[in-house]
Design an enzyme around this catalytic site. Structure first.
Site, PDB file in Angstrom:
ATOM      1  N   GLY A  47       0.821  -1.200   0.000  1.00  0.00           N
ATOM      2  CA  GLY A  47       0.000   0.000   0.000  1.00  0.00           C
ATOM      3  C   GLY A  47       0.856   1.252   0.000  1.00  0.00           C
ATOM      4  O   GLY A  47       0.616   2.188   0.754  1.00  0.00           O
ATOM      5  N   HIS A  48       1.871   1.248  -0.863  1.00  0.00           N
ATOM      6  CA  HIS A  48       2.774   2.395  -0.968  1.00  0.00           C
ATOM      7  C   HIS A  48       3.532   2.319  -2.296  1.00  0.00           C
ATOM      8  O   HIS A  48       3.397   1.366  -3.047  1.00  0.00           O
ATOM      9  CB  HIS A  48       3.764   2.404   0.202  1.00  0.00           C
ATOM     10  N   ALA A  49       4.322   3.352  -2.530  1.00  0.00           N
ATOM     11  CA  ALA A  49       5.257   3.400  -3.661  1.00  0.00           C
ATOM     12  C   ALA A  49       6.583   3.900  -3.106  1.00  0.00           C
ATOM     13  O   ALA A  49       6.650   4.428  -1.992  1.00  0.00           O
ATOM     14  CB  ALA A  49       4.749   4.337  -4.754  1.00  0.00           C
ATOM     15  N   TYR A  50       7.633   3.712  -3.874  1.00  0.00           N
ATOM     16  CA  TYR A  50       8.945   4.254  -3.524  1.00  0.00           C
ATOM     17  C   TYR A  50       9.297   5.357  -4.510  1.00  0.00           C
ATOM     18  O   TYR A  50       9.009   5.244  -5.698  1.00  0.00           O
ATOM     19  CB  TYR A  50      10.032   3.172  -3.597  1.00  0.00           C
ATOM     20  N   ARG A  95       1.774  -0.145  -5.175  1.00  0.00           N
ATOM     21  CA  ARG A  95       1.488  -1.568  -5.096  1.00  0.00           C
ATOM     22  C   ARG A  95       0.953  -1.954  -3.735  1.00  0.00           C
ATOM     23  O   ARG A  95       1.210  -1.279  -2.734  1.00  0.00           O
ATOM     24  CB  ARG A  95       2.738  -2.385  -5.388  1.00  0.00           C
TER      25      ARG A  95
END
Length: 129
Positions: A47-50, A95
């Site tokens: 539940g995040h992106a980089y 994602r």
């Protein structure tokens, strides 16, 4: 570009072997490795992106889904269930992971050391980038 990377598979009646060598199979140098296991049924991870980190996710055991969400909220699901396939995620890829089977293990190869400032944790912020 998000893509499945097929890793070498050496078949042997005594048991198969798969390996990763930099830079042969990966489009980035590995600086960090982590894995997730014992994920309870129904749980969602990620539940995040980089911002800058590249990542390869491999299902070492069992199976799970990696769901990619585009900035327009469309989604694409990748079902990982073979230890010789990895899902490559470039930076700025939102994602989450779901649908973990019993005893699944996800292996993550990352291009960066852990840095909390590299995470984009709010989808609205991700949309603005």
């Amino acid at each position: 570009m998000i893509r499945i990377i097929e890793l070498p598979k050496i078949a042997d009646p005594r048991g198969n072997l798969t390996f990763i060598q930099n830079p042969d199979q990966l489009p980035f140098p590995v600086k960090r490795v982590f894995w997730m296991y014992d994920v309870p049924g129904g749980e969602i991870r990620g539940g995040h992106a980089y911002k800058t980190q590249h990542e390869l996710i491999i299902a070492l055991s069992g199976s799970f889904d990696v769901v990619i969400t585009e900035k327009n909220s469309t989604q694409k699901k990748y079902h990982l269930n073979r230890s010789y396939f990895g899902l490559y995620l470039p930076p700025n890829t939102w994602r989450h992971m779901e649908n973990f089977s019993t005893n699944s293990i996800s292996l993550h190869l990352s291009s960066s050391f852990y840095n909390a400032d590299d995470y984009i944790r709010q989808f609205d912020e991700y949309r603005k980038i």
